[in-house]
Design a protein around this motif. Sequence first.
Motif, mmCIF file in Angstrom:
data_model
loop_
_atom_site.group_PDB
_atom_site.id
_atom_site.type_symbol
_atom_site.label_atom_id
_atom_site.label_comp_id
_atom_site.label_asym_id
_atom_site.label_seq_id
_atom_site.Cartn_x
_atom_site.Cartn_y
_atom_site.Cartn_z
ATOM 1 N N ALA A 338 0.962 -1.204 0.049
ATOM 2 C CA ALA A 338 0.019 -0.184 -0.223
ATOM 3 C C ALA A 338 0.749 1.259 -0.373
ATOM 4 O O ALA A 338 1.735 1.932 0.792
ATOM 5 N N GLN A 339 0.601 1.600 -1.383
ATOM 6 C CA GLN A 339 1.854 3.560 -0.740
ATOM 7 C C GLN A 339 1.306 4.630 -0.219
ATOM 8 O O GLN A 339 -0.571 5.155 -1.026
ATOM 9 N N VAL A 340 1.302 5.481 -0.157
ATOM 10 C CA VAL A 340 0.988 6.363 0.330
ATOM 11 C C VAL A 340 0.594 7.759 -0.277
ATOM 12 O O VAL A 340 1.827 7.806 -0.093
ATOM 13 N N SER A 341 -0.799 7.837 -0.391
ATOM 14 C CA SER A 341 -1.055 9.231 -1.519
ATOM 15 C C SER A 341 -0.813 10.078 -1.025
ATOM 16 O O SER A 341 -0.273 11.352 -1.494
ATOM 17 N N LYS A 342 -1.126 10.038 1.094
ATOM 18 C CA LYS A 342 -1.189 11.503 1.174
ATOM 19 C C LYS A 342 -1.449 10.849 3.231
ATOM 20 O O LYS A 342 -1.894 10.184 3.620
ATOM 21 N N VAL A 343 -1.175 11.989 3.427
ATOM 22 C CA VAL A 343 -0.441 12.037 5.222
ATOM 23 C C VAL A 343 -1.386 13.316 5.882
ATOM 24 O O VAL A 343 -1.246 13.799 5.462
ATOM 25 N N THR A 344 -2.104 12.337 7.129
ATOM 26 C CA THR A 344 -3.450 13.644 7.436
ATOM 27 C C THR A 344 -2.150 14.491 8.508
ATOM 28 O O THR A 344 -1.825 13.749 8.988
ATOM 29 N N ALA A 345 -2.414 16.336 8.033
ATOM 30 C CA ALA A 345 -2.014 16.811 9.743
ATOM 31 C C ALA A 345 -2.059 16.313 11.378
ATOM 32 O O ALA A 345 -3.653 16.439 11.197
ATOM 33 N N GLY A 346 -0.782 15.434 11.728
ATOM 34 C CA GLY A 346 -0.935 15.417 13.151
ATOM 35 C C GLY A 346 -1.950 14.222 13.604
ATOM 36 O O GLY A 346 -1.876 13.738 14.636
#
Length: 407
Positions: A338-346
Amino acid sequence: MGSTTAQFDTPGQPGPFSPPGQHGQPGQPGQPGTGAFYLPPGYQSSVPPRPKGRGKIVAGVAALVLLVGGLSGGLGGYLGYTFANDSSAVSSLDSPRPASQTSNAAPGSVEEVAAKMLQSVVQIQVVTRSGAGEGSGFVISSNGQIVTNNHVIEGAASGGSIKVVFQDGKTATAKILGRDPSSDIAVIQADGVSNAPVVQLGNSGDLKIGQSVVAIGSPFELSGTVTSGIVSSLNRPVSADGDSPNSQATVLNAIQTDAAINPGNSGGPLVNMQGQVVGINSAIYSPNSARGQAGSVGIGFAIPMDQARRTIDEIVKTGKPKQTVLGVEVREAQDGGAQVSKVTAGGAAEKAGLKEGDVITKFGDRRIDSSDTLVAAVRSKAPGDKVTVTLSDGRTVEATLGGVEVG
C-alpha cells in the motif's frame, strides 16, 4: 422463487418429445406425402376394395378372439389381484409407524444451535421514500436492542420506518440508536419490548479455518432460515460498498464462509457450534450481481465479532462509534503493498514519521499486499493500539492508532 422453461413444438415440425414415425413421410413418385397424423390439403387416400364372400368367417373369428380375450383378461386380473394380496409379501405400508423422537439434539449439532439461536434472530423491514427493503438482526438486550448492518437500515436514517418481526410472529417498530457506515454496523431499538431472549457473543479470534459455523437470517424474506458450512478463510479484505467497488469507505476484515448467505441475510449472526455469535453476515461474492439480485455461490463474508463488539458497545453507550485510523490515504503499489498518497496532518502516520510515497508492506505481523488489506488491518484494531509498520525499504516505524467519531 424460480421459473420453469417449457419447450413447445412448432406446427408441422417434429417436436422434441414425439416418437419416431409420427410425422409425414414422402409419398411415392407422383403422389403427395402422407403421414400418420396429417395429410396434405385435398389429398384422398386410396382404399383397396373389400374381398367378397369372407365376411361371415371373419366376423366369426373376431367373435371367438373376443371371447378368448375376455376370458384371458378376467383370469389375468384375478391372478394379479391374488398375487398383489399375497399374505407372504412384505409391504412398507404394513410396518408400524416409528416412535416419536423426543430426545434432545446432539450437543454441538446444527439442530442444537438452531434451537438455541432462532428465538433471538429477527427480520428487519425498512420502508423509505424510495422503496422498501429487508434484512436480519439479532437481539443483544432483553429490552429490544438489536444489532444489524448499517446498509440494512441506512435508508431510514433520513426519514423512513423500521419494523422488527420476531420469531414468534410478534412485531415492533424500531428506531436507530447509532450506526457506523465504515464498519457496516448499526444498533436499533425495538419499541415496547421486554424479556426478549438475547444471544451470547463469542470470540472470533478463536476461529480456525475449517471450523463449522451456522448462519441464520431471512434470505429473500424467508425468516428463520438456517444454513451451515465452515470457516473458509480469515482476515479477508472485502469492500462492502457494492456501488463503488474501488471505494475504501467500507472495507471489512472479514470471516469468509461457505454457509449460504443471500440477500436478506445481512445483519444476521454467524454462529459457532457452541451457539455463540462470532460474526455478522454482511456481504457475498456474486459475479452476476449486475444482472439482478445476487445469490449465494458459497462465498459469504461476516464482520468478526471481536471487531464489531467494540463498535456495538460504543453505539449503545454513546451513540457515536469511533473509526480506527492510521492517518493516511493509500493506493495500490506497483510491486505490491500500500503506497501512501497522502498523510493527514497531526495524525498517527505523521507522528510515526511516514511520508508520501512510502510503501507499507507489513502492519504488525500481517503482510500487506494491497491498499484494501491495509485498510482492513487498521480497522481490525482499536484507537490507541500501538503497531509496528514495515516499509518496502526495510525501515520500521511505531504508530499509535487514532480514532475518528463517525455516525
